[in-house]
Design a protein around this motif. Structure first.
Motif, short mmCIF file in Angstrom:
data_model
loop_
_atom_site.label_atom_id
_atom_site.label_comp_id
_atom_site.label_asym_id
_atom_site.label_seq_id
_atom_site.Cartn_x
_atom_site.Cartn_y
_atom_site.Cartn_z
N ASP A 6 55.76 -46.47 -0.01
CA ASP A 6 55.24 -46.95 1.28
C ASP A 6 56.32 -47.28 2.30
O ASP A 6 56.14 -47.03 3.49
CB ASP A 6 54.35 -48.17 1.08
N PHE A 7 57.42 -47.87 1.87
CA PHE A 7 58.43 -48.33 2.80
C PHE A 7 59.66 -47.43 2.85
O PHE A 7 60.63 -47.75 3.55
CB PHE A 7 58.86 -49.76 2.44
N VAL A 8 59.63 -46.32 2.17
CA VAL A 8 60.78 -45.42 2.13
C VAL A 8 61.21 -44.97 3.52
O VAL A 8 62.40 -45.05 3.85
CB VAL A 8 60.54 -44.24 1.18
N PRO A 9 60.31 -44.54 4.41
CA PRO A 9 60.77 -44.11 5.73
C PRO A 9 61.50 -45.22 6.51
O PRO A 9 62.52 -44.96 7.16
CB PRO A 9 59.49 -43.68 6.45
N VAL A 10 61.02 -46.44 6.43
CA VAL A 10 61.68 -47.55 7.11
C VAL A 10 63.07 -47.78 6.52
O VAL A 10 64.05 -47.96 7.25
CB VAL A 10 60.83 -48.85 6.99
N LEU A 11 63.16 -47.76 5.21
CA LEU A 11 64.44 -47.97 4.55
C LEU A 11 65.42 -46.82 4.83
O LEU A 11 66.61 -47.04 5.02
CB LEU A 11 64.23 -48.14 3.04
N VAL A 12 64.89 -45.61 4.88
CA VAL A 12 65.72 -44.45 5.21
C VAL A 12 66.28 -44.60 6.63
O VAL A 12 67.48 -44.38 6.86
CB VAL A 12 64.91 -43.14 5.09
#
Length: 71
Positions: A49-55
Motif C-alpha cells: 500500500d505505501f510502496v509508492p510513497v516510500l519510493v
C-alpha cells in the motif's frame, strides 16, 4: 512479486512528479534510475500500500543528495 496495475500507475505518477520537480537539474534517465532503484529495494515487502510513497521519498533523497554533491 509482480506489480499490480495500481502500483504501476502510482510509480509512473512518481516518475512524472519527480520529472517536473527536477526538470532543471536532472535528466529523465537519472530520475528513472533513482525511481527504479528505490522501487527495487521494496520488491520483497508483502504490504504494498505505501510502496509508492516510500519510493518517492527514497528517490527524492537520492536525487537531492546527488545534486548537493555536484555543486
Amino acid at each position: 512479486m509482480a506489480m499490480d496495475t495500481r502500483e504501476e500507475e502510482a510509480i509512473q505518477a512518481v516518475v512524472e512528479r519527480l520529472t517536473d520537480a527536477y526538470a532543471t537539474t536532472r535528466t529523465p534517465e537519472e530520475i528513472g534510475a533513482a525511481v527504479t532503484e528505490a522501487h527495487a529495494s521494496f520488491k520483497d515487502r508483502p504490504v504494498r500500500d505505501f510502496v509508492p510513497v516510500l519510493v518517492e521519498r527514497k528517490a527524492r533523497a537520492v536525487l537531492d543528495n546527488e545534486a548537493s554533491t555536484r555543486q
